[in-house]
Design a protein around this motif. Structure first.
Motif, PDB file in Angstrom:
ATOM      1  N   ALA A   1       0.939  -1.111   0.114  1.00 48.61           N
ATOM      2  CA  ALA A   1      -0.002   0.122   0.070  1.00 48.61           C
ATOM      3  C   ALA A   1       0.776   1.427  -0.018  1.00 48.61           C
ATOM      4  O   ALA A   1       1.854   1.174   0.458  1.00 48.61           O
ATOM      5  CB  ALA A   1      -0.795   0.010   1.123  1.00 48.61           C
ATOM      6  N   GLY A   2       0.574   2.425  -0.423  1.00 49.03           N
ATOM      7  CA  GLY A   2       1.145   3.600  -0.636  1.00 49.03           C
ATOM      8  C   GLY A   2       1.145   3.984   0.797  1.00 49.03           C
ATOM      9  O   GLY A   2       0.652   3.518   1.793  1.00 49.03           O
ATOM     10  N   PRO A   3       2.019   5.362   1.045  1.00 51.37           N
ATOM     11  CA  PRO A   3       2.261   5.696   2.417  1.00 51.37           C
ATOM     12  C   PRO A   3       1.187   6.559   2.870  1.00 51.37           C
ATOM     13  O   PRO A   3       1.000   6.820   3.940  1.00 51.37           O
ATOM     14  CB  PRO A   3       3.641   6.483   2.067  1.00 51.37           C
ATOM     15  N   PHE A   4      -0.026   6.769   2.139  1.00 53.75           N
ATOM     16  CA  PHE A   4      -0.905   7.854   2.269  1.00 53.75           C
ATOM     17  C   PHE A   4      -2.291   7.140   2.330  1.00 53.75           C
ATOM     18  O   PHE A   4      -2.401   6.310   1.462  1.00 53.75           O
ATOM     19  CB  PHE A   4      -1.164   9.022   1.733  1.00 53.75           C
ATOM     20  N   THR A   5      -3.178   7.377   3.376  1.00 52.38           N
ATOM     21  CA  THR A   5      -4.554   6.728   3.514  1.00 52.38           C
ATOM     22  C   THR A   5      -5.569   7.540   2.890  1.00 52.38           C
ATOM     23  O   THR A   5      -6.800   7.114   2.690  1.00 52.38           O
ATOM     24  CB  THR A   5      -4.891   6.335   4.853  1.00 52.38           C
ATOM     25  N   PHE A   6      -5.408   8.836   2.229  1.00 51.10           N
ATOM     26  CA  PHE A   6      -6.448   9.658   2.014  1.00 51.10           C
ATOM     27  C   PHE A   6      -6.762   9.397   0.348  1.00 51.10           C
ATOM     28  O   PHE A   6      -6.009   8.595  -0.263  1.00 51.10           O
ATOM     29  CB  PHE A   6      -6.167  11.147   1.818  1.00 51.10           C
ATOM     30  N   GLY A   7      -7.999   9.856  -0.056  1.00 46.81           N
ATOM     31  CA  GLY A   7      -8.269   9.581  -1.204  1.00 46.81           C
ATOM     32  C   GLY A   7      -8.133  10.440  -2.460  1.00 46.81           C
ATOM     33  O   GLY A   7      -7.584  11.684  -2.082  1.00 46.81           O
ATOM     34  N   LYS A   8      -8.467  10.153  -3.665  1.00 48.92           N
ATOM     35  CA  LYS A   8      -7.963  11.100  -4.730  1.00 48.92           C
ATOM     36  C   LYS A   8      -8.767  12.471  -4.787  1.00 48.92           C
ATOM     37  O   LYS A   8      -8.129  13.296  -5.118  1.00 48.92           O
ATOM     38  CB  LYS A   8      -8.365  10.402  -6.142  1.00 48.92           C
ATOM     39  N   LYS A   9      -9.756  12.681  -4.078  1.00 48.29           N
ATOM     40  CA  LYS A   9     -10.229  14.040  -3.995  1.00 48.29           C
ATOM     41  C   LYS A   9      -9.557  14.780  -2.829  1.00 48.29           C
ATOM     42  O   LYS A   9      -9.720  15.977  -2.896  1.00 48.29           O
ATOM     43  CB  LYS A   9     -11.845  13.878  -3.492  1.00 48.29           C
ATOM     44  N   MET A  10      -9.058  14.011  -1.980  1.00 46.56           N
ATOM     45  CA  MET A  10      -8.426  14.743  -0.819  1.00 46.56           C
ATOM     46  C   MET A  10      -6.910  15.289  -1.116  1.00 46.56           C
ATOM     47  O   MET A  10      -6.442  16.396  -0.908  1.00 46.56           O
ATOM     48  CB  MET A  10      -8.018  13.620   0.199  1.00 46.56           C
ATOM     49  N   ARG A  11      -6.186  14.688  -2.136  1.00 46.78           N
ATOM     50  CA  ARG A  11      -4.931  15.132  -2.702  1.00 46.78           C
ATOM     51  C   ARG A  11      -4.824  16.607  -3.224  1.00 46.78           C
ATOM     52  O   ARG A  11      -4.081  17.239  -2.722  1.00 46.78           O
ATOM     53  CB  ARG A  11      -4.295  14.396  -3.678  1.00 46.78           C
ATOM     54  N   PRO A  12      -5.730  16.898  -4.240  1.00 45.13           N
ATOM     55  CA  PRO A  12      -5.717  18.236  -4.453  1.00 45.13           C
ATOM     56  C   PRO A  12      -5.852  19.411  -3.285  1.00 45.13           C
ATOM     57  O   PRO A  12      -5.705  20.566  -3.488  1.00 45.13           O
ATOM     58  CB  PRO A  12      -6.658  18.608  -5.485  1.00 45.13           C
ATOM     59  N   LYS A  13      -7.018  19.035  -2.544  1.00 48.08           N
ATOM     60  CA  LYS A  13      -7.189  19.788  -1.320  1.00 48.08           C
ATOM     61  C   LYS A  13      -6.021  20.157  -0.670  1.00 48.08           C
ATOM     62  O   LYS A  13      -5.788  21.394  -0.269  1.00 48.08           O
ATOM     63  CB  LYS A  13      -8.163  19.292  -0.534  1.00 48.08           C
TER      64      LYS A  13
END
Length: 263
Positions: free
Chosen positions: A148-160
């Motif tokens: 798994a990647g190091p981050f648990t947030f979703g794709k909508k969270m990244r640009p925020k």
């Protein structure tokens, strides 16, 4: 009647807590004490977003490929652009906004050590425009079948999160002061390490110098200079830097950029 009154009191306390978590107002403690400040409309609006912002800063602090504040700030912004897939797009203005001492050399070092992959040269990236952005890749962030990647947030969270960080480092008063990468990195750090009223540290108790040095990579003498620059840029007031910790208050104008700590 007493039982119904207790239920009503508990319901009111729950409603106040939910409101504070949603708006970031008040110091969220056991007694839900109010700070007396007006409601703050934050760029990142809920506690989960604040935690994710801190998680990215912590990850970069532990995995930055090169030492130094310029290197770390660049690594942070590139990580935010590519956090979930290891790939993203960048233009020259994105790099220029960081006010790095020698961005061309830094990009060459990041590609030279294999941390960053570009389709062309550093100069190509630095001169790229919005109509023709440069695709970038950070191999260590690319997902793998068994990991798994190091981050648990979703794709909508990244640009925020990326937009929040960009807003902090591009603050008009930091730009006017021509703040260094180290100063902007400290601004990002303090924005994630204050309580809801803007006092530094959990419940306003301050931030240890050990933690600050780890995040910003500066000794106490350098930290004092950075703190002074943030004070002059109307980011920080009542700042006191001792041999142990930094205390102070973020100004009201930057409270919308903060990610409050919660007990």
């Amino acid at each position: 009647m007493r039982w119904e009154a207790l239920r009503a009191e508990q319901a009111a306390a729950t409603a106040r807590l939910q409101h504070q978590q949603r708006t970031g107002t008040g110091t969220i403690t056991g007694d839900l004490a109010d700070t007396g400040r007006p409601d703050v409309t934050r760029l990142l609006t809920v506690a989960t977003q604040w935690k994710h912002a801190r998680s990215v800063l912590a990850y970069v602090a532990d995995h930055s490929p090169l030492p130094g504040p310029d290197e770390r700030l660049l690594a942070l912004m590139l990580t935010l652009r590519t956090a979930l897939t290891g790939t993203g797009n960048l233009v020259g203005q994105d790099i220029a906004a960081l006010n790095l001492t020698d961005p061309d050399d830094l990009l060459d070092k990041l590609t030279g050590c294999g941390w960053l992959t570009l389709p062309g040269t550093a100069e190509d990236l630095l001169t790229s425009r919005p109509e023709n952005p440069t695709p970038i890749t950070i191999p260590s962030l690319m997902p793998r079948e068994d990991t798994a990647g190091p981050f648990t947030f979703g794709k909508k969270m990244r640009p925020k999160l990326s937009g929040w960080a960009q807003k902090v480092i591009s603050d008009k008063k930091l730009r006017k002061a021509k703040a260094t990468a180290a100063t902007r990195l400290l601004a990002l750090t303090l924005a994630t390490q204050s309580d809801a009223s803007g006092r530094l540290g959990l419940r306003g108790r301050g931030i240890t110098l050990t933690a600050l040095a780890a995040w910003v990579q500066a000794d106490s003498g350098e930290l004092q200079r950075l703190v002074d620059q943030l004070t002059q840029a109307d980011w920080l007031t009542d700042a006191v830097l001792t041999d142990v910790h930094l205390t102070g208050q973020l100004t009201e104008r930057v409270l919308p950029l903060t990610c409050p700590l919660q007990a």
